[in-house]
Design a protein around this motif. Sequence first.
Motif, PDB file in Angstrom:
ATOM      1  N   ASN A 173       0.845  -1.192   0.000  1.00  0.00           N
ATOM      2  CA  ASN A 173       0.000   0.000   0.000  1.00  0.00           C
ATOM      3  C   ASN A 173       0.883   1.245   0.000  1.00  0.00           C
ATOM      4  N   LYS A 174       0.916   1.932  -1.129  1.00  0.00           N
ATOM      5  CA  LYS A 174       1.757   3.127  -1.277  1.00  0.00           C
ATOM      6  C   LYS A 174       0.925   4.413  -1.292  1.00  0.00           C
ATOM      7  N   THR A 175      -0.389   4.299  -0.966  1.00  0.00           N
ATOM      8  CA  THR A 175      -1.256   5.473  -1.060  1.00  0.00           C
ATOM      9  C   THR A 175      -0.884   6.513  -0.010  1.00  0.00           C
ATOM     10  N   ALA A 176      -1.113   7.769  -0.354  1.00  0.00           N
ATOM     11  CA  ALA A 176      -0.809   8.863   0.574  1.00  0.00           C
ATOM     12  C   ALA A 176      -1.768   8.821   1.753  1.00  0.00           C
ATOM     13  N   LEU A 177      -1.292   9.291   2.896  1.00  0.00           N
ATOM     14  CA  LEU A 177      -2.121   9.330   4.092  1.00  0.00           C
ATOM     15  C   LEU A 177      -3.103  10.487   4.045  1.00  0.00           C
ATOM     16  N   THR A 178      -4.322  10.240   4.516  1.00  0.00           N
ATOM     17  CA  THR A 178      -5.284  11.328   4.675  1.00  0.00           C
ATOM     18  C   THR A 178      -5.208  11.835   6.116  1.00  0.00           C
ATOM     19  N   GLU A 179      -5.741  13.017   6.328  1.00  0.00           N
ATOM     20  CA  GLU A 179      -5.748  13.577   7.685  1.00  0.00           C
ATOM     21  C   GLU A 179      -6.559  12.686   8.620  1.00  0.00           C
ATOM     22  N   GLN A 189       2.961   6.009   7.939  1.00  0.00           N
ATOM     23  CA  GLN A 189       3.852   5.316   7.018  1.00  0.00           C
ATOM     24  C   GLN A 189       5.198   5.076   7.689  1.00  0.00           C
ATOM     25  N   PHE A 190       5.765   3.906   7.413  1.00  0.00           N
ATOM     26  CA  PHE A 190       7.140   3.600   7.796  1.00  0.00           C
ATOM     27  C   PHE A 190       8.021   3.767   6.568  1.00  0.00           C
ATOM     28  N   LEU A 191       9.317   3.766   6.784  1.00  0.00           N
ATOM     29  CA  LEU A 191      10.261   3.659   5.678  1.00  0.00           C
ATOM     30  C   LEU A 191      10.859   2.259   5.693  1.00  0.00           C
ATOM     31  N   SER A 192      10.966   1.659   4.507  1.00  0.00           N
ATOM     32  CA  SER A 192      11.588   0.343   4.393  1.00  0.00           C
ATOM     33  C   SER A 192      13.100   0.480   4.551  1.00  0.00           C
ATOM     34  N   ILE A 193      13.821  -0.639   4.508  1.00  0.00           N
ATOM     35  CA  ILE A 193      15.275  -0.587   4.673  1.00  0.00           C
ATOM     36  C   ILE A 193      15.956   0.208   3.568  1.00  0.00           C
ATOM     37  N   SER A 194      15.244   0.370   2.425  1.00  0.00           N
ATOM     38  CA  SER A 194      15.815   1.152   1.318  1.00  0.00           C
ATOM     39  C   SER A 194      15.210   2.550   1.234  1.00  0.00           C
ATOM     40  N   GLY A 195      14.340   2.901   2.209  1.00  0.00           N
ATOM     41  CA  GLY A 195      13.797   4.255   2.241  1.00  0.00           C
ATOM     42  C   GLY A 195      12.494   4.432   1.502  1.00  0.00           C
ATOM     43  N   GLN A 196      11.772   3.332   1.193  1.00  0.00           N
ATOM     44  CA  GLN A 196      10.478   3.422   0.509  1.00  0.00           C
ATOM     45  C   GLN A 196       9.341   3.419   1.533  1.00  0.00           C
ATOM     46  N   PRO A 197       8.262   4.222   1.289  1.00  0.00           N
ATOM     47  CA  PRO A 197       7.167   4.263   2.267  1.00  0.00           C
ATOM     48  C   PRO A 197       6.337   2.980   2.281  1.00  0.00           C
ATOM     49  N   ILE A 198       5.876   2.593   3.480  1.00  0.00           N
ATOM     50  CA  ILE A 198       5.014   1.428   3.692  1.00  0.00           C
ATOM     51  C   ILE A 198       3.898   1.871   4.632  1.00  0.00           C
ATOM     52  N   LYS A 199       2.643   1.545   4.288  1.00  0.00           N
ATOM     53  CA  LYS A 199       1.511   2.006   5.105  1.00  0.00           C
ATOM     54  C   LYS A 199       1.267   1.048   6.278  1.00  0.00           C
ATOM     55  N   ILE A 200       1.086   1.618   7.449  1.00  0.00           N
ATOM     56  CA  ILE A 200       0.822   0.809   8.644  1.00  0.00           C
ATOM     57  C   ILE A 200      -0.228   1.496   9.517  1.00  0.00           C
ATOM     58  N   SER A 206      -8.909  -0.969  12.608  1.00  0.00           N
ATOM     59  CA  SER A 206      -7.541  -0.474  12.454  1.00  0.00           C
ATOM     60  C   SER A 206      -6.857  -1.131  11.262  1.00  0.00           C
ATOM     61  N   THR A 207      -6.984  -2.454  11.145  1.00  0.00           N
ATOM     62  CA  THR A 207      -6.339  -3.186  10.044  1.00  0.00           C
ATOM     63  C   THR A 207      -6.919  -2.784   8.695  1.00  0.00           C
ATOM     64  N   GLN A 208      -8.232  -2.521   8.660  1.00  0.00           N
ATOM     65  CA  GLN A 208      -8.873  -2.132   7.391  1.00  0.00           C
ATOM     66  C   GLN A 208      -8.277  -0.844   6.820  1.00  0.00           C
ATOM     67  N   LEU A 209      -7.719  -0.002   7.684  1.00  0.00           N
ATOM     68  CA  LEU A 209      -7.118   1.255   7.204  1.00  0.00           C
ATOM     69  C   LEU A 209      -5.985   0.999   6.217  1.00  0.00           C
ATOM     70  N   VAL A 210      -5.244  -0.097   6.384  1.00  0.00           N
ATOM     71  CA  VAL A 210      -4.107  -0.365   5.486  1.00  0.00           C
ATOM     72  C   VAL A 210      -4.503  -1.271   4.325  1.00  0.00           C
ATOM     73  N   LEU A 211      -5.687  -1.891   4.416  1.00  0.00           N
ATOM     74  CA  LEU A 211      -6.146  -2.762   3.325  1.00  0.00           C
ATOM     75  C   LEU A 211      -6.910  -1.982   2.267  1.00  0.00           C
ATOM     76  N   LYS A 212      -7.490  -0.861   2.687  1.00  0.00           N
ATOM     77  CA  LYS A 212      -8.254  -0.011   1.777  1.00  0.00           C
ATOM     78  C   LYS A 212      -7.370   0.453   0.614  1.00  0.00           C
ATOM     79  N   GLU A 213      -7.865   0.317  -0.586  1.00  0.00           N
ATOM     80  CA  GLU A 213      -7.177   0.737  -1.826  1.00  0.00           C
ATOM     81  C   GLU A 213      -5.999  -0.161  -2.192  1.00  0.00           C
TER      82      GLU A 213
END
Length: 444
Positions: free
Chosen positions: A265-271, A280-291, A383-390
């Motif tokens: 899930n690479k979608t941008a975060l909403t307010e 979002q976290f950063l992966s070991i290579s600096g890529q965003p990951i949604k959590i 809570s989990t559905q937030l990262v599954l959406k889209e």
Amino acid sequence: MSKIPVTAVFDIGKTNKKFFLFDENLKEVFNTYTRLDAIPDEDGFPSEPVLPLREWMLKTFKEALSSPDFDIKKLNFSGHGASFVQTDDAGEPVTPLYDYLKPYPEDLLDRFYSENGGKAAFCQQTSSPPLGMLNSGLQLYFLKHAKPELFKNVKHCLHLPQYLSLIFTGELVSDYTSIGCHTGLWDFKRMDYHEWVKREGIEPLLPPILPGNTLLKTKSELGSIPCGIGVHDSSGALLPYLKRQNESFALLSTGTWAISINPFNKTALTESELFKDCLQFLSISGQPIKISRLFIGEEHKVQIEEMYAHWKLPLGTYKKLKFDESLYQKVSKNNKKRIGFHYLKPADYGLEKAESTDWSSFSEFTEAYYTFLHELTDIQVASTQLVLKEAPVSRLFVDGGFNANFIFLEMLRKKLPDLEIIPSDFPNGSALGAAMLVNMDAQD
């Protein structure tokens, strides 16, 4: 008899401090752990015992080095997030490792947000819900403005995993997985440190960022062994799945916190998502990951203590319970909320809750526990559905403490019927991920 070649990993959680040895197939062949008493900081609030931790780690590692059974070939570390160790020029800690539950002065927090475009805008830029001390970057702002006498002695600021690496290598580094874990340090749009870090003069205190699979060497007296730079524990826990799964999946990593991670899930975060503790976290290579995050481990601990006290039951009673379909149907059909949560906020997810819990209203312990888990898993699903959406997936792995709670798992299956819920094969996922990092081929 020849020694077994192994990778050593220190996995430093908030509660348990563990040491593992993995063989060449990354199978665990040895582990030991300790618990250390917190030490009051200068305000009397409990803090991580950094020096006793260092002493235990060095003692444990030296014992392993002299083992007749194992030959340590590599070393790495995983550690909990939201933790900074401030050191002097010699790498010695000059402040406590502040606990992320320590209250943040409200006036200072208001000032910080007003200087940085307001709370909502700042949180969106940094993919960091407003969490006070849990935004570990704000610990540095707190230190500079509330503790100037301490701050003037600070020469380097290291997240806990990189401080652990410093103990063994003497080298100062930063890594993406710690920087990207709700710290308030990173501007996810610009993919650089946020402007406030530069403006406040914090950036020079942060060591250079290196890729997560970088190898340094331990000090000569510790064997000059190839040594990693450490990894944030939740990011480490994700690695074994990424390496072994060909299809998309999500991971629910449980412990004190339940972290729902969707690496696809690479979608941008909403307010709105931010204020539901989605980030979002950063992966070991600096890529965003949604959590998304939920404080379920601590919630479960407090509630179960209340239940045991009310029914005068021994520790571990809930672990003996099996899933009972008829009891689940009974509690799930009751529309009236009966559990008053201590830490969780059902209203954030559009759910109701009881103001308080009346344990005497339950006929017995099992019904009370089922009711608590039913209302808890409603919040967990939201809570989990937030990262599954889209970015839907077909499988959800569950690792950590709750992967052995069959009632919790079965309730998730009932409430997420489109997902295959799989208890994890990696019970020490964060340690295994740290071991994998230092054994990656260059192409990884």
